[in-house]
Enzyme design. Structure first.
Site, PDB file in Angstrom:
ATOM      1  N   THR A 237     -17.321   8.008   2.744  1.00  0.00           N
ATOM      2  CA  THR A 237     -17.164   6.969   3.776  1.00  0.00           C
ATOM      3  C   THR A 237     -18.477   6.222   3.933  1.00  0.00           C
ATOM      4  O   THR A 237     -19.548   6.814   3.868  1.00  0.00           O
ATOM      5  CB  THR A 237     -16.639   7.543   5.113  1.00  0.00           C
ATOM      6  OG1 THR A 237     -16.613   6.508   6.102  1.00  0.00           O
ATOM      7  CG2 THR A 237     -17.442   8.706   5.621  1.00  0.00           C
ATOM      8  N   SER A 238     -18.342   4.881   4.158  1.00  0.00           N
ATOM      9  CA  SER A 238     -19.542   4.045   4.195  1.00  0.00           C
ATOM     10  C   SER A 238     -20.274   4.145   5.528  1.00  0.00           C
ATOM     11  O   SER A 238     -21.376   3.625   5.651  1.00  0.00           O
ATOM     12  CB  SER A 238     -19.149   2.583   3.944  1.00  0.00           C
ATOM     13  OG  SER A 238     -18.232   2.152   4.926  1.00  0.00           O
TER      14      SER A 238
ATOM     15  N   HIS B 227      -6.758   7.287  11.640  1.00  0.00           N
ATOM     16  CA  HIS B 227      -6.446   5.854  11.553  1.00  0.00           C
ATOM     17  C   HIS B 227      -4.979   5.592  11.227  1.00  0.00           C
ATOM     18  O   HIS B 227      -4.634   4.500  10.808  1.00  0.00           O
ATOM     19  CB  HIS B 227      -7.344   5.176  10.506  1.00  0.00           C
ATOM     20  CG  HIS B 227      -8.773   5.038  10.947  1.00  0.00           C
ATOM     21  ND1 HIS B 227      -9.801   4.681  10.098  1.00  0.00           N
ATOM     22  CD2 HIS B 227      -9.355   5.226  12.173  1.00  0.00           C
ATOM     23  CE1 HIS B 227     -10.944   4.650  10.777  1.00  0.00           C
ATOM     24  NE2 HIS B 227     -10.711   4.973  12.032  1.00  0.00           N
TER      25      HIS B 227
ATOM     26  N   ASP C 293      -3.561   7.074   3.346  1.00  0.00           N
ATOM     27  CA  ASP C 293      -2.743   7.627   2.260  1.00  0.00           C
ATOM     28  C   ASP C 293      -2.358   9.067   2.596  1.00  0.00           C
ATOM     29  O   ASP C 293      -2.797   9.623   3.603  1.00  0.00           O
ATOM     30  CB  ASP C 293      -3.503   7.531   0.915  1.00  0.00           C
ATOM     31  CG  ASP C 293      -4.747   8.401   0.863  1.00  0.00           C
ATOM     32  OD1 ASP C 293      -4.655   9.619   1.134  1.00  0.00           O
ATOM     33  OD2 ASP C 293      -5.840   7.873   0.544  1.00  0.00           O
TER      34      ASP C 293
ATOM     35  N   CYS D 276       6.762   2.558  16.930  1.00  0.00           N
ATOM     36  CA  CYS D 276       7.459   1.612  17.806  1.00  0.00           C
ATOM     37  C   CYS D 276       6.469   1.055  18.824  1.00  0.00           C
ATOM     38  O   CYS D 276       5.914   1.803  19.634  1.00  0.00           O
ATOM     39  CB  CYS D 276       8.638   2.271  18.513  1.00  0.00           C
ATOM     40  SG  CYS D 276       9.449   1.100  19.644  1.00  0.00           S
TER      41      CYS D 276
ATOM     42  N   ARG E 113       0.858  -1.212   0.000  1.00  0.00           N
ATOM     43  CA  ARG E 113       0.000   0.000   0.000  1.00  0.00           C
ATOM     44  C   ARG E 113       0.891   1.258   0.000  1.00  0.00           C
ATOM     45  O   ARG E 113       0.591   2.233  -0.664  1.00  0.00           O
ATOM     46  CB  ARG E 113      -0.899   0.037   1.242  1.00  0.00           C
ATOM     47  CG  ARG E 113      -1.753  -1.190   1.505  1.00  0.00           C
ATOM     48  CD  ARG E 113      -3.015  -1.213   0.668  1.00  0.00           C
ATOM     49  NE  ARG E 113      -2.764  -1.625  -0.693  1.00  0.00           N
ATOM     50  CZ  ARG E 113      -2.445  -2.872  -1.078  1.00  0.00           C
ATOM     51  NH1 ARG E 113      -2.355  -3.844  -0.211  1.00  0.00           N
ATOM     52  NH2 ARG E 113      -2.224  -3.157  -2.337  1.00  0.00           N
TER      53      ARG E 113
ATOM     54  N   ASN F 184     -21.341  11.393  -1.079  1.00  0.00           N
ATOM     55  CA  ASN F 184     -20.922  10.001  -1.247  1.00  0.00           C
ATOM     56  C   ASN F 184     -21.451   9.452  -2.562  1.00  0.00           C
ATOM     57  O   ASN F 184     -22.439   9.958  -3.092  1.00  0.00           O
ATOM     58  CB  ASN F 184     -21.463   9.157  -0.082  1.00  0.00           C
ATOM     59  CG  ASN F 184     -20.578   7.977   0.265  1.00  0.00           C
ATOM     60  OD1 ASN F 184     -19.357   8.115   0.324  1.00  0.00           O
ATOM     61  ND2 ASN F 184     -21.180   6.826   0.480  1.00  0.00           N
TER      62      ASN F 184
ATOM     63  N   CYS G  15      13.809   0.482  16.337  1.00  0.00           N
ATOM     64  CA  CYS G  15      13.378   1.849  16.622  1.00  0.00           C
ATOM     65  C   CYS G  15      14.616   2.722  16.852  1.00  0.00           C
ATOM     66  O   CYS G  15      15.518   2.317  17.607  1.00  0.00           O
ATOM     67  CB  CYS G  15      12.490   1.839  17.867  1.00  0.00           C
ATOM     68  SG  CYS G  15      12.088   3.489  18.471  1.00  0.00           S
TER      69      CYS G  15
END
Ligand code: APR
Length: 232
Positions: free
Chosen positions: A176-177, A109, A94, A117, A59, A201, A136
């Site tokens: 968004t759903s 999110h 993203d 870490c 991704r 939407n 780390c």
């Protein structure tokens, strides 16, 4: 809409769909060929870190092949021009909002271009693949993981988001759903404090019922049109 001062905008995978990034809840119910539970939970990370890391490596690499679309650009223009408070809260991991130039932005999110870490909590900017057990640079422990909020984990900056919604005159949800809480519940807080609520939407969402107004269509058309209305 010219009596408005404070705006909160929630975005989801639909705003990046026209840039070429897959949404989560496609017709096959899979995200890029995987069940979300297999790649997006703490249990999945504990069970098969290699799979989870590879999934997010793919991704992250994909970000180099895509660009912000007219919807991201319109929101960045609104951010730059809006004189009142404004907060873009994205569920997306993203970087298309920031590449379009948005500044007042929270990634609730997490972010693909960050490693977290698991030992000390330090977040480190990351663009390359992230092998499991990477070290780390803060505490030195081999515990770096994708900086993604998995199901069952607490989204980032919930207090700041809640405060912004409670001050908002307008709450907008884009692409968004409405299937995942707590983001799916933001509209109810906004209604509770008397904010106007608008949904943009492609299809009616699980929460359409809660919005004062729902406009259906592609984000690349609906978002620039809304921004033009707000900036007259
Ligand atoms: N323009 C506007 N909306 C669109 C477009 C488009 N071009 N294409 C798709 N959509 C809409 C779909 O109709 C759908 O309602 O975007 C929504 C995408 O929904 P999801 O795939 O469920 O994505 P999202 O709501 O962002 O998911 C929330 O779920 O898996 C977790 O953490 C992940 O942040 C994600 C969260």
């Amino acid at each position: 809409m010219n009596d408005l001062r404070n705006i909160v905008i929630l975005t989801g995978a639909g705003i990046s769909a026209e840039s070429g990034l897959a949404t989560f809840r496609g017709p096959d119910g899979l995200w890029e060929g995987h069940r979300v539970e297999d790649v997006c939970t703490p249990e999945a990370l504990a069970r098969d870190a290699g799979l989870v890391h590879r999934f997010y490596d793919e991704r992250r690499a994909k970000l180099a092949e895509v660009a912000p679309n007219a919807a991201h650009e319109a929101l960045a223009a609104l951010d730059a021009a809006w004189p009142g408070d404004l907060l873009i809260v994205t569920q997306n991991v993203d970087d298309l909002h920031e590449r379009a130039g948005a500044r007042r932005l929270i990634h609730m999110h997490g972010e693909l271009k960050s490693a977290l870490c698991a030992a000390c909590g330090k977040a480190i900017g990351w663009v390359d693949p992230l092998p499991p057990a990477s070290l780390c640079d803060g505490c030195g422990k081999p515990r770096l993981r994708p900086d993604i909020v998995f199901f069952g984990e607490m989204p980032y900056e919930m207090e700041a988001i809640d405060a912004a919604i409670r001050d908002a005159d307008l709450f907008v949800s884009i692409g968004t759903s409405g299937a995942v809480y707590p983001a799916a519940g933001f509209v109810q807080t906004a209604r509770h404090v008397g904010a106007r609520t608008l949904e943009l939407n492609l299809d009616p969402s699980a929460g359409s019922f809660y919005f004062d107004e729902t406009r259906l269509g592609p984000a690349s058309e609906l978002v620039p049109a809304m921004v033009r209305e707000l900036l007259v």
